[in-house]
Design a protein around this motif. Structure first.
Motif, PDB file in Angstrom:
ATOM      1  N   VAL A   1       0.840  -1.198   0.000  1.00 42.31           N
ATOM      2  CA  VAL A   1       0.000   0.000   0.000  1.00 42.31           C
ATOM      3  C   VAL A   1       0.869   1.239   0.000  1.00 42.31           C
ATOM      4  CG1 VAL A   1      -1.978  -0.994   1.208  1.00 42.31           C
ATOM      5  CG2 VAL A   1      -0.133   0.043   2.533  1.00 42.31           C
ATOM      6  N   THR A   2       0.323   2.293  -0.577  1.00 43.75           N
ATOM      7  CA  THR A   2       0.920   3.607  -0.434  1.00 43.75           C
ATOM      8  C   THR A   2      -0.226   4.557  -0.168  1.00 43.75           C
ATOM      9  OG1 THR A   2       2.228   5.342  -1.436  1.00 43.75           O
ATOM     10  CG2 THR A   2       0.904   4.016  -2.923  1.00 43.75           C
ATOM     11  N   SER A   3       0.016   5.520   0.677  1.00 43.27           N
ATOM     12  CA  SER A   3      -1.046   6.421   1.086  1.00 43.27           C
ATOM     13  C   SER A   3      -0.407   7.716   1.550  1.00 43.27           C
ATOM     14  CB  SER A   3      -1.851   5.772   2.216  1.00 43.27           C
ATOM     15  OG  SER A   3      -2.339   6.742   3.107  1.00 43.27           O
TER      16      SER A   3
ATOM     17  N   ARG B   1      -1.107   9.116   4.035  1.00 40.92           N
ATOM     18  CA  ARG B   1      -1.034   9.037   5.492  1.00 40.92           C
ATOM     19  C   ARG B   1      -0.052   7.967   5.971  1.00 40.92           C
ATOM     20  NH1 ARG B   1      -5.146   6.787   6.693  1.00 40.92           N
ATOM     21  NH2 ARG B   1      -6.202   6.640   4.702  1.00 40.92           N
ATOM     22  N   THR B   2       0.759   7.415   5.053  1.00 42.66           N
ATOM     23  CA  THR B   2       1.660   6.333   5.482  1.00 42.66           C
ATOM     24  C   THR B   2       2.580   6.768   6.611  1.00 42.66           C
ATOM     25  OG1 THR B   2       1.685   5.388   3.251  1.00 42.66           O
ATOM     26  CG2 THR B   2       3.400   4.640   4.756  1.00 42.66           C
TER      27      THR B   2
ATOM     28  N   LEU C   1      -7.205   4.716   1.660  1.00 40.13           N
ATOM     29  CA  LEU C   1      -7.457   3.388   2.220  1.00 40.13           C
ATOM     30  C   LEU C   1      -7.633   3.457   3.735  1.00 40.13           C
ATOM     31  CD1 LEU C   1      -4.641   1.510   0.253  1.00 40.13           C
ATOM     32  CD2 LEU C   1      -7.104   1.340  -0.186  1.00 40.13           C
TER      33      LEU C   1
ATOM     34  N   GLU D   1      -7.343   2.182   7.672  1.00 43.07           N
ATOM     35  CA  GLU D   1      -6.252   1.598   8.451  1.00 43.07           C
ATOM     36  C   GLU D   1      -6.301   0.068   8.402  1.00 43.07           C
ATOM     37  OE1 GLU D   1      -3.733   3.194   9.592  1.00 43.07           O
ATOM     38  OE2 GLU D   1      -4.586   5.141   9.094  1.00 43.07           O
TER      39      GLU D   1
ATOM     40  N   ILE E   1      -4.669  -0.941   5.202  1.00 44.98           N
ATOM     41  CA  ILE E   1      -3.230  -0.660   5.332  1.00 44.98           C
ATOM     42  C   ILE E   1      -2.572  -1.713   6.225  1.00 44.98           C
ATOM     43  CG2 ILE E   1      -1.556   0.998   6.295  1.00 44.98           C
ATOM     44  CD1 ILE E   1      -3.365   3.252   5.230  1.00 44.98           C
TER      45      ILE E   1
ATOM     46  N   ALA F   1      -1.660  -5.114   4.516  1.00 45.05           N
ATOM     47  CA  ALA F   1      -0.611  -5.174   3.492  1.00 45.05           C
ATOM     48  C   ALA F   1       0.674  -5.773   4.046  1.00 45.05           C
ATOM     49  CB  ALA F   1      -0.341  -3.775   2.956  1.00 45.05           C
TER      50      ALA F   1
ATOM     51  N   ARG G   1       4.301  -1.359   3.511  1.00 46.99           N
ATOM     52  CA  ARG G   1       3.834   0.015   3.309  1.00 46.99           C
ATOM     53  C   ARG G   1       4.941   0.829   2.639  1.00 46.99           C
ATOM     54  NH1 ARG G   1       2.654  -1.197   8.535  1.00 46.99           N
ATOM     55  NH2 ARG G   1       4.424   0.023   9.297  1.00 46.99           N
TER      56      ARG G   1
END
Lengths: 194, 194
Positions: free
Chosen positions: B109-111, B113-114, B145, B147, B150, B153, B156
């Motif tokens: 995942v990438t976000s 908010r990572t 996405l 939490e 996330i 996954a 991250r």
């Protein structure tokens, strides 16, 4: 650091048959490229079209997000769209950049059809870090900038390519990728190299 | 080389108030991310929504470009949209990737908010080059996405950042940038280093 400007040209660009046309201004282009521009430190995004009615329409949409209901509804959208300016043609865009930044900008183009690039992304990234001269990156809508515009640029950047011969990115995607290559934070790569 | 898969989740994602919602499937997301996916060698783009009517609608739009009038009008669009699959949820997406590639995919995942990324883009780029195991990259619409997703996954990736604290890229732009970081041709950089 060199101040970075973007211009999204709706004329003169090619259509899919290679004819020079004026494309319609699309809302999604402005929003997406403004958001990417704001993320990567672009000072202004010029939306360039000779069509007065389309500049008017774009201006009304921008006003909605900047001062109308949209500004309250989505603050981050307002912040992004604040960098957008509407312009009639490339000449006036260049004049405006010079007026704002105090020096005539160097012109850069990137296109899926770029032959014989004159500068790498790494070299332009370094130029942004080390120079003070304003830089204006040109992007074309439709099927891309005409050879005339490409010929006017001071530098041509390589076409964006993946692992395939297919390269039909949207101008929204291309602008985002170019900005990331030029201005994206690279801490994690520094880390990976150590 | 590891086969690369993308999934665009419309549920579960946050809205701007942090509520878990199902977002609408938007045509532009599918087209833009499919074009970027096709450019960077992605094997499949899964458009994931639990809403049957939206999968039906998206299916009809895809059929227009793949076999209808659109296939003749714009061949490159057809080539891009051929990688798109519609899926009901993440579970079925994972099962489909496994069925197609012969192994369960690793999830990334990438976000925006990572927090505490577990892998750099450079490291994943190397993994793509060196591994055979299928990789599934997850992207969220709306405000990203949840939490829960996330947390599911395997890895991250760092949030995409520019030179500023503002990072509100569209999911279209984020997907394009991530693909370029992972699979973009880097000849010009090799050249620049020598």
């Amino acid at each position: 650091m060199a101040p970075l400007y973007l211009a999204l040209l709706h004329f003169p660009v090619y259509d899919k048959n290679g004819q020079v046309v004026t494309t319609a201004v699309t809302n999604m282009d402005i929003h997406d490229i403004a958001r990417a521009g704001r993320t990567y430190g672009v000072r202004r995004l010029y939306v360039v079209t000779p069509v007065h009615a389309l500049r008017e329409l774009a201006g009304r949409i921008l006003a909605h997000w900047e001062t109308g209901h949209g500004a309250l509804y989505n603050r981050t959208r307002k912040d992004a769209l604040e960098i957008v300016r509407l312009s009639e043609d490339l000449e006036r865009t260049i004049v405006d950049v010079e007026r704002e930044s105090g020096a005539p900008p160097l012109l850069f183009v990137t296109s899926a059809r770029t032959r014989q690039p004159t500068l790498t992304y790494v070299a332009l990234r370094r130029m942004i870090d080390e120079s003070e001269r304003p830089l204006l990156l040109l992007f074309g809508t439709g099927w891309g900038l005409t050879e005339d515009v490409i010929g006017r640029a001071d530098h041509r950047l390589p076409a964006l390519r993946g692992r395939d011969t297919y390269n039909h990115l949207s101008v929204r995607a291309a602008a985002a990728i170019v900005l990331d290559r030029l201005c994206g934070a690279r801490e994690e790569e520094e880390e990976a190299r150590t």
